[in-house]
Design a protein around this motif. Structure first.
Motif, PDB file in Angstrom:
ATOM      1  N   GLY A 184     -46.572 -26.457  47.729  1.00 52.54           N
ATOM      2  CA  GLY A 184     -46.672 -27.850  48.166  1.00 52.54           C
ATOM      3  C   GLY A 184     -47.402 -28.716  47.154  1.00 52.54           C
ATOM      4  N   ILE A 185     -48.475 -28.162  46.576  1.00 57.87           N
ATOM      5  CA  ILE A 185     -49.250 -28.931  45.597  1.00 57.87           C
ATOM      6  C   ILE A 185     -48.440 -29.177  44.321  1.00 57.87           C
ATOM      7  CG2 ILE A 185     -51.248 -28.782  44.047  1.00 57.87           C
ATOM      8  CD1 ILE A 185     -52.699 -27.308  46.367  1.00 57.87           C
ATOM      9  N   MET A 186     -47.805 -28.104  43.808  1.00 58.92           N
ATOM     10  CA  MET A 186     -47.110 -28.203  42.528  1.00 58.92           C
ATOM     11  C   MET A 186     -45.801 -28.985  42.600  1.00 58.92           C
ATOM     12  SD  MET A 186     -48.862 -26.971  40.149  1.00 58.92           S
ATOM     13  CE  MET A 186     -50.306 -25.970  39.878  1.00 58.92           C
ATOM     14  N   PHE A 187     -45.074 -28.860  43.717  1.00 59.16           N
ATOM     15  CA  PHE A 187     -43.751 -29.476  43.790  1.00 59.16           C
ATOM     16  C   PHE A 187     -43.741 -30.844  44.476  1.00 59.16           C
ATOM     17  CE2 PHE A 187     -42.627 -25.066  43.016  1.00 59.16           C
ATOM     18  CZ  PHE A 187     -41.552 -25.170  42.150  1.00 59.16           C
ATOM     19  N   PHE A 188     -44.779 -31.162  45.229  1.00 60.15           N
ATOM     20  CA  PHE A 188     -44.754 -32.414  45.992  1.00 60.15           C
ATOM     21  C   PHE A 188     -45.956 -33.319  45.692  1.00 60.15           C
ATOM     22  CE2 PHE A 188     -42.447 -29.230  48.487  1.00 60.15           C
ATOM     23  CZ  PHE A 188     -41.215 -29.875  48.597  1.00 60.15           C
ATOM     24  N   LEU A 189     -47.176 -32.757  45.691  1.00 57.61           N
ATOM     25  CA  LEU A 189     -48.367 -33.599  45.539  1.00 57.61           C
ATOM     26  C   LEU A 189     -48.563 -34.066  44.100  1.00 57.61           C
ATOM     27  CD1 LEU A 189     -50.842 -34.809  46.955  1.00 57.61           C
ATOM     28  CD2 LEU A 189     -52.079 -32.694  46.430  1.00 57.61           C
ATOM     29  N   ILE A 190     -48.576 -33.130  43.145  1.00 57.54           N
ATOM     30  CA  ILE A 190     -48.815 -33.478  41.739  1.00 57.54           C
ATOM     31  C   ILE A 190     -47.767 -34.451  41.192  1.00 57.54           C
ATOM     32  CG2 ILE A 190     -49.043 -32.557  39.394  1.00 57.54           C
ATOM     33  CD1 ILE A 190     -51.421 -31.944  41.189  1.00 57.54           C
ATOM     34  N   ARG A 216     -44.452 -30.029  36.189  1.00 58.28           N
ATOM     35  CA  ARG A 216     -43.201 -30.511  35.610  1.00 58.28           C
ATOM     36  C   ARG A 216     -42.320 -29.344  35.178  1.00 58.28           C
ATOM     37  NH1 ARG A 216     -44.678 -33.880  30.876  1.00 58.28           N
ATOM     38  NH2 ARG A 216     -45.567 -35.249  32.482  1.00 58.28           N
ATOM     39  N   PHE A 217     -42.941 -28.329  34.558  1.00 55.10           N
ATOM     40  CA  PHE A 217     -42.193 -27.154  34.112  1.00 55.10           C
ATOM     41  C   PHE A 217     -41.558 -26.423  35.301  1.00 55.10           C
ATOM     42  CE2 PHE A 217     -42.020 -22.578  33.341  1.00 55.10           C
ATOM     43  CZ  PHE A 217     -41.240 -22.527  32.196  1.00 55.10           C
ATOM     44  N   LEU A 218     -42.346 -26.232  36.378  1.00 57.79           N
ATOM     45  CA  LEU A 218     -41.825 -25.542  37.563  1.00 57.79           C
ATOM     46  C   LEU A 218     -40.695 -26.324  38.212  1.00 57.79           C
ATOM     47  CD1 LEU A 218     -45.171 -24.314  39.193  1.00 57.79           C
ATOM     48  CD2 LEU A 218     -43.500 -22.936  37.964  1.00 57.79           C
ATOM     49  N   GLY A 219     -40.825 -27.644  38.272  1.00 59.55           N
ATOM     50  CA  GLY A 219     -39.788 -28.466  38.898  1.00 59.55           C
ATOM     51  C   GLY A 219     -38.509 -28.520  38.109  1.00 59.55           C
ATOM     52  N   GLN A 220     -38.617 -28.521  36.763  1.00 60.55           N
ATOM     53  CA  GLN A 220     -37.428 -28.627  35.922  1.00 60.55           C
ATOM     54  C   GLN A 220     -36.660 -27.308  35.816  1.00 60.55           C
ATOM     55  OE1 GLN A 220     -39.088 -30.065  32.247  1.00 60.55           O
ATOM     56  NE2 GLN A 220     -39.124 -32.218  32.918  1.00 60.55           N
TER      57      GLN A 220
END
Length: 402
Positions: A184-190, A216-220
């Motif tokens: 949740g933190i990495m994909f939505f909050l940040i 950004r790296f995880l989302g891309q």
């Protein structure tokens, strides 16, 4: 022409089972009578298979089998026949899967089989240990007392399993919560704060920059991450199914921090209780060790037990071979050795099992006491890092405005 399943007895009193084609059930009865067979039952094969499948849905738990053993022991001890006892238990038990199996066992007994032969046909429900103990009770003429001891064994094993599950449930729950919190933190909050910070022409703190870069790296690369996760899981499960993979994995399980000792103690308690129960009911040592090996649940423990069995065949004692394995503590070896010298090994194994069952209780309490603060600190650390990463730029902007 239809196919029928039948059960009959020949002139020597032996039970004969099979399938035949005939016009009707009565037609098959006539054919069998001409062959000097006494017909016990005839039913369409499709109906028989459907009846067998109809009770295959609900899982039979260890607790259910313990209840059946306890009730059957009491009814046999009161003088009721096995067949009548099984029918009575099947009509009262809540688990319909087990009720259907008991009715099938009753049919087999009515056709001339023994109780051990009847339960042996249902290997997915009744283990080799269960069948062996029932057979020893029949051969010794003490089936009610053997069933009572079997019930006590199943109850103790079920209690031990529940304790281990309860010890692992809380950490697993917290670990899953951690995972979803990080996602949740990495994909939505940040990403939301990245958009806000992008509107300001400012240099972000290193902590904030690092979190934004990781997010950004995880989302891309989400697709590749899912592919790697799925492929890695598939390869791991495939490797774990191989003999070498399972042996390696089970060895690593026993070396886990905190959990490894707990699993080892539970394995020793299970080994001692199972072996002691089998020997107390007259099962030969080598046969008992083979059964214990099959029910160990860990290939490292299973290999150690197999080596003990091989040593006994070659003239060694149980304690001598146990001493060669790192799975069994020195205290177990000493108590088994004392039991062998005194000729009262089953009783000594029961004491070992009780001791290590208490040790499992203590280990679970200590494990819970250690894990809870560690998880709280871990969760607090994650929250602290995220809060700092978000608020440091805000403080920086406030300082610039001033």
């Amino acid at each position: 022409m239809s196919e029928f399943a039948y059960i009959a007895k020949d002139v020597k009193g032996r039970t004969v089972q099979g399938t035949r084609t005939a016009e009707t059930e009565m037609g098959l009865v006539s054919i069998l009578r001409k062959e000097n067979l006494v017909v016990i039952s005839v039913a369409p094969r499709a109906a028989t298979q459907k009846a067998r499948r109809s009770h295959g849905g609900k899982k039979v738990k260890t607790k259910d089998k313990a209840v059946v053993c306890r009730q059957l022991s009491a009814m046999l001890d009161a003088g009721l026949p096995v067949l009548e006892s099984l029918d009575g238990i099947a009509d009262q038990i809540d688990n319909q899967t087990l009720a259907g199996i008991l009715k099938e066992v009753a049919v087999d007994i009515e056709a001339g089989s023994t109780l051990s032969q009847g339960v042996a046909k249902h290997g997915k429900v009744f283990s080799t240990l269960f069948v062996s103990m029932v057979r020893s009770g029949e051969e010794s003429g003490s089936l009610p007392s053997v069933l009572a001891r079997l019930a006590s064994y199943l109850e103790a094993r079920d209690a031990l399993t529940r304790k281990i599950i309860s010890a692992s449930t809380y950490p697993v729950f917290i670990a899953v919560f951690f995972l979803f919190a990080v996602i949740g933190i990495m994909f939505f909050l940040i990403p939301k704060f990245e958009v806000i910070f992008a509107d300001f022409d400012m240099t972000l703190p290193p902590l904030t920059t690092a979190l934004i870069t990781i997010s950004r790296f995880l989302g891309q690369n989400i697709v590749w991450e899912l592919v790697i996760l799925g492929l890695g899981t598939f390869l791991f499960l495939k490797w774990k199914k191989t003999p070498a993979g399972r042996l390696k994995f089970d060895g690593l399980i026993l070396k886990l921090p905190m959990f490894g000792k707990l699993i080892q103690k539970a394995s020793v308690a299970r080994f001692s209780r199972t072996l002691g129960t089998l020997m107390e009911n007259g099962v030969a040592v080598v046969n008992a060790l083979e059964i214990v090996s099959e029910t160990s649940g860990n290939t490292v423990v299973q290999s150690a037990i197999d080596r003990v069995s091989e040593g006994i065949i070659n003239g060694a004692t149980i304690s001598e071979k146990l001493a060669e394995s790192p799975v069994f503590p020195k205290m177990v070896v000493s108590m088994v050795s004392a039991g062998e010298r005194s000729g009262n090994l089953p009783d000594m194994l029961e004491r070992v099992s009780n001791f290590y069952t208490d040790e499992v209780d203590t280990a679970i309490s200590g494990l819970t006491a250690m894990i809870e603060p560690a998880l709280i600190v871990g969760l607090g650390g994650i929250v602290t890092v995220v809060v700092l990463a978000i608020y440091l730029p805000i403080f920086q902007m406030a300082t610039g405005i001033q």
